[in-house]
Design a protein around this motif. Structure first.
Motif, mmCIF file in Angstrom:
data_model
loop_
_atom_site.group_PDB
_atom_site.id
_atom_site.type_symbol
_atom_site.label_atom_id
_atom_site.label_comp_id
_atom_site.label_asym_id
_atom_site.label_seq_id
_atom_site.Cartn_x
_atom_site.Cartn_y
_atom_site.Cartn_z
ATOM 1 N N PHE A 49 -22.874 -9.276 -24.327
ATOM 2 C CA PHE A 49 -22.653 -8.958 -22.840
ATOM 3 C C PHE A 49 -22.256 -7.258 -22.794
ATOM 4 O O PHE A 49 -21.918 -6.851 -21.562
ATOM 5 C CB PHE A 49 -21.937 -9.908 -22.313
ATOM 6 C CG PHE A 49 -22.449 -11.437 -21.962
ATOM 7 C CD1 PHE A 49 -23.649 -11.293 -21.476
ATOM 8 C CD2 PHE A 49 -21.911 -12.181 -22.993
ATOM 9 C CE1 PHE A 49 -24.325 -12.748 -21.471
ATOM 10 C CE2 PHE A 49 -22.706 -13.515 -22.707
ATOM 11 C CZ PHE A 49 -23.912 -13.608 -22.023
ATOM 12 N N LEU A 50 -21.623 -6.777 -23.992
ATOM 13 C CA LEU A 50 -21.002 -5.681 -23.699
ATOM 14 C C LEU A 50 -21.984 -4.480 -24.046
ATOM 15 O O LEU A 50 -21.692 -3.390 -23.949
ATOM 16 C CB LEU A 50 -19.778 -5.581 -24.830
ATOM 17 C CG LEU A 50 -18.821 -6.733 -24.707
ATOM 18 C CD1 LEU A 50 -17.874 -6.688 -25.559
ATOM 19 C CD2 LEU A 50 -18.221 -6.489 -23.240
ATOM 20 N N THR A 51 -23.243 -4.899 -24.720
ATOM 21 C CA THR A 51 -24.325 -3.521 -24.952
ATOM 22 C C THR A 51 -25.642 -4.062 -24.633
ATOM 23 O O THR A 51 -25.874 -5.246 -24.666
ATOM 24 C CB THR A 51 -23.959 -3.205 -26.471
ATOM 25 O OG1 THR A 51 -24.957 -2.485 -26.923
ATOM 26 C CG2 THR A 51 -24.086 -4.518 -27.175
ATOM 27 N N ASN A 52 -26.505 -3.138 -24.651
ATOM 28 C CA ASN A 52 -27.990 -3.501 -24.582
ATOM 29 C C ASN A 52 -28.679 -3.433 -25.958
ATOM 30 O O ASN A 52 -29.660 -3.991 -26.191
ATOM 31 C CB ASN A 52 -28.562 -2.402 -23.779
ATOM 32 C CG ASN A 52 -28.094 -2.656 -22.230
ATOM 33 O OD1 ASN A 52 -28.249 -3.640 -21.688
ATOM 34 N ND2 ASN A 52 -27.843 -1.501 -21.572
ATOM 35 N N ALA A 53 -27.944 -2.917 -26.896
ATOM 36 C CA ALA A 53 -28.356 -2.727 -28.019
ATOM 37 C C ALA A 53 -28.822 -4.167 -28.805
ATOM 38 O O ALA A 53 -28.020 -4.926 -28.605
ATOM 39 C CB ALA A 53 -27.774 -1.557 -28.950
ATOM 40 N N CYS A 54 -29.385 -4.057 -29.917
ATOM 41 C CA CYS A 54 -29.583 -5.346 -30.671
ATOM 42 C C CYS A 54 -28.513 -5.437 -31.605
ATOM 43 O O CYS A 54 -27.819 -6.434 -32.042
ATOM 44 C CB CYS A 54 -30.986 -5.373 -31.278
ATOM 45 S SG CYS A 54 -32.198 -5.813 -30.203
ATOM 46 N N TYR A 55 -28.272 -4.267 -32.184
ATOM 47 C CA TYR A 55 -27.078 -3.980 -32.897
ATOM 48 C C TYR A 55 -25.671 -3.962 -32.514
ATOM 49 O O TYR A 55 -25.350 -3.258 -31.774
ATOM 50 C CB TYR A 55 -27.483 -2.786 -33.866
ATOM 51 C CG TYR A 55 -26.437 -2.580 -35.016
ATOM 52 C CD1 TYR A 55 -26.046 -3.485 -35.930
ATOM 53 C CD2 TYR A 55 -25.860 -1.310 -35.285
ATOM 54 C CE1 TYR A 55 -25.174 -3.299 -36.943
ATOM 55 C CE2 TYR A 55 -24.807 -1.209 -36.144
ATOM 56 C CZ TYR A 55 -24.356 -2.331 -37.236
ATOM 57 O OH TYR A 55 -23.534 -1.832 -38.142
ATOM 58 N N LEU A 56 -24.704 -5.099 -33.010
ATOM 59 C CA LEU A 56 -23.708 -5.271 -32.263
ATOM 60 C C LEU A 56 -22.434 -4.697 -32.988
ATOM 61 O O LEU A 56 -21.391 -4.876 -32.749
ATOM 62 C CB LEU A 56 -23.483 -6.750 -32.072
ATOM 63 C CG LEU A 56 -24.475 -7.625 -31.060
ATOM 64 C CD1 LEU A 56 -24.071 -8.844 -31.248
ATOM 65 C CD2 LEU A 56 -24.639 -6.766 -29.694
ATOM 66 N N VAL A 71 -28.753 -8.936 -32.929
ATOM 67 C CA VAL A 71 -29.324 -10.183 -32.220
ATOM 68 C C VAL A 71 -30.687 -9.840 -31.711
ATOM 69 O O VAL A 71 -31.131 -8.594 -31.088
ATOM 70 C CB VAL A 71 -28.435 -10.663 -30.890
ATOM 71 C CG1 VAL A 71 -29.000 -11.614 -30.295
ATOM 72 C CG2 VAL A 71 -26.932 -10.565 -31.243
ATOM 73 N N THR A 72 -31.627 -10.514 -32.098
ATOM 74 C CA THR A 72 -33.122 -10.376 -31.673
ATOM 75 C C THR A 72 -33.283 -11.060 -30.311
ATOM 76 O O THR A 72 -32.480 -11.596 -29.962
ATOM 77 C CB THR A 72 -34.123 -10.966 -32.584
ATOM 78 O OG1 THR A 72 -34.136 -12.578 -32.494
ATOM 79 C CG2 THR A 72 -33.823 -10.664 -34.165
ATOM 80 N N PRO A 73 -34.500 -10.354 -29.622
ATOM 81 C CA PRO A 73 -34.385 -11.096 -28.242
ATOM 82 C C PRO A 73 -34.765 -12.615 -28.129
ATOM 83 O O PRO A 73 -34.481 -13.166 -27.001
ATOM 84 C CB PRO A 73 -36.039 -10.260 -27.895
ATOM 85 C CG PRO A 73 -35.674 -9.043 -28.631
ATOM 86 C CD PRO A 73 -35.272 -9.492 -30.085
ATOM 87 N N SER A 74 -34.816 -13.114 -29.352
ATOM 88 C CA SER A 74 -35.317 -14.856 -29.263
ATOM 89 C C SER A 74 -33.982 -15.201 -29.687
ATOM 90 O O SER A 74 -34.031 -16.358 -30.089
ATOM 91 C CB SER A 74 -36.316 -14.830 -30.035
ATOM 92 O OG SER A 74 -36.092 -14.505 -31.395
#
Lengths: 134, 1346
Positions: A49-56, A71-74
């Motif tokens: 919830f802290l970022t829009n990117a996939c890579y955390l 995290v992937t969109p699925s």
């Protein structure tokens, strides 16, 4: 390099779809690797919830071990346990892994969220690890 | 740790069988989850020690107590005051002479007489010591106490309650001790008052006073920049002051003297903290911290840091993390790393206090971080702290973090295990398991409800059982699972809880991802464990291991129930089962899914062996062995009374396999035989075996049945019907035949006959009434009448002399040509009735002929009625290599389940217990027979038929014995005797012998059989009944709603035999005729099926006859020359003499009436497709035909003398005969005779041979154009004359014939009568309706002078 890498793809149902270990690892640590990555899943949910990117980036650490997540969109999570911090190479590693995962997903015989048993996938991931991590 | 022992068997309450109870998580405190932590904390507090860097455990006040019974209490108190201990306390290095002395005079209420004196004495004390003194009156009167027992308990409980909170361990030890036995409640109140008075009157004011004093003393340091400058100046310039204030303690830490400003400041802060002035205290701590830091007094610095944090937490509940967390982190780090060993204790204190404060403020998110600063070297303490950390993850405000919890619970478990606290370790690991399980399998938890209800009824002891049920479940994180299971297993072993341990180890072995080394280890440990446990229980309960129910369920090896096969009578060859015998000669097929709705799909007879094939695979990478492998079965007797008798005699026998060795990853098929003795339903419920000869394992085999899809509910939630694959029914009425194939050959020479037999033995206790036989290739087999036999010797005998005896009936009176009336029905003859009766009247009036014909149960001449138990039936079968190549012939026997001797109809043959055999047969070539046809020049009626026979065998001479032709129209006569070849020696003049790779030709002339020609029948129905039948039937089939039902009429076949050998073979009246016609039928069926794929099989018999009138069938009998007297025959059927018979297209023209109206477009389309396909077929296959043939015959030659002596030219009269081959059409034709001079004009170039030379020397004279017509099968002759200039041989075959078929009445009618446009017009007419014919070959005549 004497570092340890443990890579896992965790499906949306929280079970690992694919696991691999790169670099030097000792057998008695395998369960710890799994434990740390498994525990880090809790933090991935927060970090989402802290970022829009996939890579955390690095979501968790335990002693010397850092856990990076992607995290992937699925909601399939690529988790990498590593010692050295090198964000850029890990990011590209994750991106390429994601691509391979998508290719696997496009296989009509592959049921989403089922373990990936493909030999070809394994080889590709190992090549990626050699390219970016080791 | 007595408290711990109670709790360690129970898991924390939030982990229930249904998963994590979030309500409990949200509401409960952490403390009860791990009661030992609370005890530890209290103990810890009790045993806190003072440290020189702070003033917390240091005394603030000192109480001196004197009794009122003392004569001089003041003196006594003064003596105490000067006591060495008091002095030491007072002049403590940290207290710095600021300890308050408090004087207490205690009066015993029993001394009632001294009341006045007491006041006096107290006055003295007060006068002597001032304000800090008080008087306490307590009672010790025994009578008073004994009067009220209740009061006494109350008093005692004041102490014991207090003790149990502050010192739980001590309280437990002194549980039965009575406290304050001499006191009353009033005294307790007095004591409380006294303490309160002391605090309020003396201690607090004293501390306030101290604060004021200290505040003044340290004021300059705390005030802004000047203070700092001053202190800095003092540090750098006043060296002496520095040396006095800092000290180095024994352990190497820097600290300060009690009178140094830094120490004073700390004391000030501590005191104000104690008096709850946190804000002030914090500011002072912060100043002091700075000073400590600059002096590198790390212990003091850490202490100040800690207190700053505490103050912040006490002040502001919602402080952000940075404000206090860093303080604590710093403090803990300093304590750990910058100070010496004892300070670990202080660090831990920091952590615990911080944690407690966080808990109090419900700031759980900081707690794990705080707690985990504890180094892992602390053993059990580390475990304790980790456990607490794990709990705090669950108290996170947004959602409980179960995975983190399980991780730290695992860490805690490991720490406990290291410090050998097995119970706690086990508890931790179990919590991890449950947490993992619940988080992974939330969905499946609902199904566990039933188990839980059951276990509650059995009491608390069953709680463990429900836990064990979870063991089988797993998360997919394999190494986590295996690690936890292994740890749990080990813990269980150490507590001798073998049953549970076994469960864990079995769960371990079910995982196939574990490396081989670990697997081997686990397996070893499991076996060891089992041995140990069985040793331990051996003395007490011996039955536990021997009872079958207690055999364990183990996941290795894997047995796939869906791969299990049940095979009846496994010793017999062939495929067994209940087959559906279809109509129309299709192969009997196994009934796939049981539609009969019986519980068991399979049946077997009583006493019949049933083999169960199980696929057993080893998922491990190490090898295992299974010993005594057998099956557990559930038997339900049909007969209720019988079930009670089962005890005495078992209803079934199960064999066992001694040892099954499975290498790593190997899959093995295990066969277990069951022999049932009673009627009933038998179901296989599981497999039993000893793993590695040690561990008894029971493995249930259960399959879900078909997925039900009938109701909406079933569609939403998957429901399955009960499975029937693993069961079978034992039915005494079930037929049980043993079928053996005797003497079936592997290879056959093509065309040769071989005698084999099918031996059928009835093994059931009932006679079997209906037995049928089905053959895939009916042209390969000739089935003869069955015969009963009691001994096997007959079979062998007949097998030995399996030559051609009996197959060919030799007779000396074979006629050259005879006409026999035979049935012309195209029967399907792949099914034979061996036993039973067919209905005597084949066609019941109600049944249409087509159905009956299609059913086509071919009955042997003499079927037996029934087969009694233990009787043997032998069905002789002749096998003939019909076609060259490798064939798989299939043969099936079926026995119907009908009990009584019923008349076999189609219905009884539906489902029969059958046995299907596959017979591999290789047919090697022997003779190759080809037929070719030439027109005859001599006679236009005739055709020359040549048979080319080639011997394909490399080293065998073959003698031709006889040729037989059968045709409806033609008679065939050999053109020359065999010895005209000149091949034969004089010894065997009559015989024809074909050497290896030799070819001979046999020539025959085909001419219409006498009777066929003689009858001047005009109607084409009579001339060619079969063809007309086909035309009519096909037309009706295509255009009418009612499908044709009548069968073709019998046909009169002309058999023309030519005996080549010594004796002829009777193939007209013997059983050979039956076989030949059957194989002809099968061949023709195949042909028709291929030619007309759109016509269903069942309509073939009513559409097409078996023989066509103008076709010729040819059979060549031969025998081998040499030792083996093999003989056989070859046949060619349907030799076409090239006469026009594409009559089928005529059927495509719509009839004048009775066209079924088609309303649907589909039907119309269908019909059109059918018509098109038939039309395509007939145009494709027919070669160019000549409906008429012309022959020219020289009659006489006359020479004509013109004027001189020499003849000028010759005149020749010739008869030109035009013959109509067609049976169908009458033709109008125009015959033009062409003279050689005109040839280039009329005849297209390239049609004829070269006409050079004498061509121009002759010419037709007279009329050369003839218009005539010829009836079907009729002929017309014309007399013509030619003139030739010179004698010699000339070719006069020069003519042109324009032919036009005369339209028959029906056709012209049909063409004109169609008024409305139909899809079918009459385009499908014979293509020979109009054509032009030219001579095919020259016709030489000899014109000679007389």
């Amino acid at each position: 390099m004497s570092t340890t890498y443990y890579f896992a793809i965790v499906g949306a149902t929280d079970s690992p779809l694919y696991e691999a270990e790169f670099g030097i690892h000792r057998a008695e640590n395998t369960h710890l690797h799994q434990f740390v990555v498994h525990a880090a899943l809790d933090l991935v949910e927060d970090a989402l919830f802290l970022t829009n990117a996939c890579y955390l980036k690095t979501v968790d650490k335990y002693n010397d071990w850092n856990v990076s997540a992607y995290v992937t969109p699925s909601n399939v999570r690529l988790m990498l346990l590593h010692e050295a911090r090198s964000e850029d190479s890990i990011r590209s590693f994750f991106t390429d892994c994601h691509e391979f995962y998508i290719k696997t997903l496009m296989n009509p015989f592959y049921e989403p969220n089922s373990p990936i048993l493909s030999q070809a996938f394994d080889t590709k991931i190992n090549t990626l690890a050699k390219k970016y991590l080791l | 740790m007595s408290v711990a022992s109670d709790a360690e068997r129970k898991c924390a309450p939030f982990l229930t069988d249904q998963g994590v109870d979030t309500n409990v998580l949200a509401t409960d405190d952490i403390d009860p989850w791990a009661p030992w932590y609370t005890i530890f904390r209290q103990q810890w507090i009790n045993e806190m020690q003072a440290s020189e860097h702070e003033s917390f455990i240091h005394p603030v006040a000192c109480m001196l107590v004197a009794s009122s019974s003392e004569d001089d209490p003041v003196g006594a108190l003064r003596a105490l005051q000067s006591h060495a201990t008091i002095k030491r306390v007072h002049s403590n290095s940290f207290g710095g002479h600021s300890v308050l002395l408090y004087y207490l005079l205690v009066h015993d209420g029993r001394d009632t007489g001294a009341l006045q004196k007491i006041d006096q004495k107290f006055d003295q004390v007060r006068r002597a010591f001032g304000q800090n003194s008080s008087l306490l009156k307590i009672n010790s009167n025994v009578e008073l106490i004994e009067a009220d027992n209740n009061d006494r308990e109350k008093v005692s409980s004041v102490w014991s309650n207090n003790l149990s909170i502050t010192q739980p361990l001590a309280a437990a030890a002194m549980a039965d001790k009575v406290f304050g036995s001499m006191l009353t409640m009033r005294d307790v109140a007095a004591l409380k008052d006294s303490v309160k008075q002391m605090m309020v009157r003396s201690v607090v004011p004293h501390m306030q006073c101290m604060i004021r004093v200290l505040s003044d003393q340290t004021a300059n340091q705390r005030r802004g920049i000047t203070g700092r400058l001053f202190s800095a100046g003092r540090r750098y310039f006043g060296a002496s002051a520095k040396t006095t204030s800092t000290l180095v303690a024994v352990d190497g830490d820097v600290y300060f003297r009690y009178d140094s400003p830094e120490a004073l400041m700390r004391k000030l802060a501590d005191y104000s903290f104690m008096l709850k002035d946190f804000r002030f205290a914090q500011s002072v701590y912060q100043v002091a911290r700075r000073d400590f830091q600059s002096e590198k007094a790390w212990k003091c610095y850490a202490g100040a840091q800690e207190m700053v944090g505490v103050c912040k937490l006490m002040l502001e509940i919602h402080a952000s993390r940075a404000e206090f967390d860093s303080n604590f982190e710093d403090a803990a780090a300093m304590y750990f790393h910058k100070t010496q060993t004892p300070c670990q204790y202080l660090a831990l204190r920091t952590i615990i206090i911080y944690y407690e404060l966080l808990k109090h403020n419900k700031l759980y998110s900081f707690a794990p971080g705080a707690l985990l600063r504890t180094p892992s070297s602390m053993g059990a303490l580390y475990g304790l702290v980790s456990e607490q950390a794990a709990y705090t993850y669950l108290k996170f405000s947004h959602h409980p973090e179960l995975r983190k919890f399980s991780f730290y619970a695992m860490i805690a478990g490991q720490a406990y295990k290291k410090s050998e606290i097995g119970g706690l370790a086990h508890r931790c690991f179990r919590m991890v398991r449950m947490a993992l399980y619940t988080s992974m399998n939330k969905s499946s938890s609902s199904c566990k409800n039933e188990d839980k209800d059951g276990s509650e009824a059995h009491g608390a002891n069953n709680k463990d059982d429900t836990d064990i049920q979870h063991i089988a479940a797993s998360s997919n994180w394999t190494s986590i699972d295996s690690f936890i299971n292994h740890e749990l297993g080990l813990q269980c072993i150490s507590t001798q809880n073998y049953d549970e341990a076994l469960q864990y180890f079995m769960a371990l072995l079910s995982d196939d991802h574990i490396p081989a080394k670990l697997q081997a280890k686990y397996l070893q440990e499991l076996l060891q464990l089992f041995l140990e446990s069985s040793d331990s229980v051996a003395g007490e309960v011996k039955t536990a291991t021997t009872k079958p129910g207690t055999a364990m369920e183990l996941s290795i090896p894997a047995i796939d129930p869906s791969m299990t096969r049940v095979i009846m009578s496994p010793d017999l060859e062939g495929e067994d089962g209940i087959f559906e015998w279809r109509q129309g000669g299709a192969a009997p097929s196994r009934i796939a899914n049981n539609s009969l709705n019986t519980t068991a799909n399979l049946c077997c007879s009583i006493g019949e062996d049933v083999a169960i094939l199980l696929v057993v695979s080893n998922p491990l990478t190490v090898g295992i062995t299974l010993n005594g492998f057998t099956l557990a079965c559930d038997f339900k007797s049909v007969d209720e009374d019988l079930s009670t008798l089962e005890v005495t005699s078992p209803a079934f026998d199960v064999s066992s396999v001694d040892s099954v060795v499975l290498e790593g990853g190997q899959t093995v098929m295990v066969s277990v035989t069951i022999t049932p003795y009673c009627a009933g339903d038998l179901e296989i419920i599981g497999a039993k075996y000893l793993l590695c000869d040690i561990l008894p394992v029971y493995k249930p085999l259960k399959l879900p049945g078909r997925r039900l899809n009938d109701t909406a509910e079933q569609r939403i939630t998957p429901t399955y019907s009960p499975d029937t694959r693993l069961g079978f029914r034992v039915d005494p009425d079930f037929p049980r035949l043993e079928v053996f194939l005797d003497d079936f050959p592997d290879t056959l020479v093509s065309g040769s006959m071989h005698r084999a037999s099918v031996r059928i033995i009835n093994r059931s206790s009932h006679p079997c009434y209906n037995i049928a036989l089905w053959l895939s290739h009916s042209s390969f087999f000739d089935v003869r009448s069955p015969e009963k036999s009691d001994s096997n010797s007959d079979v062998l005998e007949s097998g030995e002399c399996s030559n051609t005896q009996g197959m060919y009936v030799y007779s000396d009176s074979v006629q050259e040509a005879e006409q026999v009336q035979v049935t012309n029905v195209l029967r399907e003859c792949s099914m034979f009735v061996i036993a039973g009766q067919t209905s005597s009247s084949p066609v019941s009036p109600s049944l249409s002929g087509s159905e009956d014909a299609a059913r086509s149960l071919h009955q042997l001449p003499k079927p037996i009625e029934s087969l009694s138990p233990k009787e043997t039936l032998i069905v002789p079968i002749w096998i003939r290599g019909d076609r060259v190549g490798a064939h798989t012939l299939r043969l099936a026997t079926g026995a119907s389940m009908a009990q009584a001797a019923t008349v076999l109809s189609g219905a009884t043959f539906c489902n029969m217990r059958s046995r299907m055999f596959d017979i591999d047969l290789v047919v090697t070539p022997s003779l190759r027979v080809n037929a070719f046809v030439r027109p005859s020049i001599r006679n236009p009626h005739e055709r020359i038929l040549g048979i080319e026979v080639e011997n394909m065998q490399p080293a065998l001479d073959i003698e031709l014995v006889q040729t037989t032709f059968s045709s409806g129209y033609y008679k065939l006569t050999p053109l020359y005797t065999p010895n005209s070849f000149g091949l034969e020696t004089s010894n065997h003049q009559d015989r024809l012998r074909v050497g290896p790779h030799q070819t001979i030709n046999l020539m025959y002339s085909a001419s219409p059989y006498g009777s066929a020609v003689d009858t001047k029948c005009t109607a084409s129905e009579e001339r060619a009944p079969s063809e007309m039948f086909t035309i009519n039937a096909l037309r009706q089939y295509i255009f009418s709603n009612e499908k044709p039902t009548t069968l073709p009429p019998p046909i009169a076949l002309v058999y023309s035999n030519a005996v080549l050998g010594k004796r002829g073979i009777d193939c007209v009246h013997s059983s050979l005729q039956g076989y030949i016609s059957r194989s002809q039928a099968s061949r023709r069926r195949n042909l028709l099926r291929g030619a007309y794929p759109l016509i269903p099989d069942k309509y073939l018999p009513v559409l097409f006859p078996l023989y066509e009138t103008f076709g010729i069938d040819f059979v060549l009998f031969w025998s081998e020359v040499g030792g083996s007297c093999r003989s056989g025959h070859h046949s060619i059927s349907g030799i076409d003499l090239g006469v026009p018979h594409d009559y089928i297209v005529e059927a495509l023209n719509p009839p004048s009436k009775g066209i079924a109206r088609t309303w649907l477009k589909d039907t119309m389309q269908e019909r059109e497709t059918l018509i098109q396909s038939i039309a395509d077929r007939s145009t494709m296959t027919r070669r160019q035909e000549r409906p008429l043939d012309v022959s020219i015959k020289l009659i006489n030659v006359s020479s004509s003398v013109s004027s001189g002596d020499a003849p000028a030219f010759y005149l020749a009269d010739v008869d030109i005969t035009v013959y109509n081959h067609s049976w169908r059409h009458a033709y109008d034709f125009a015959l033009d005779l062409i003279s050689p001079t005109e040839i280039s004009k009329l005849v297209p170039i390239g049609v004829r041979l070269d006409y050079s030379g004498s061509r121009s020397a002759w010419s037709w004279c007279g009329t050369t154009h003839h218009l005539m017509s010829v009836a079907p099968h009729g002929s017309k002759s014309v007399r013509a004359r030619l003139a030739c200039s010179s004698a010699g041989i000339i070719d006069i075959g020069l003519w042109e014939l324009n032919v036009q078929a005369r339209q028959t009445d029906s056709q012209t009618l049909s063409l004109s009568d169609i008024s409305r446009p139909t899809t079918v017009d009459s385009k499908y007419t014979s293509k020979n309706i109009e054509c032009t014919l030219y001579p095919l070959q020259p016709c030489f005549v000899n014109i000679a002078a007389n």
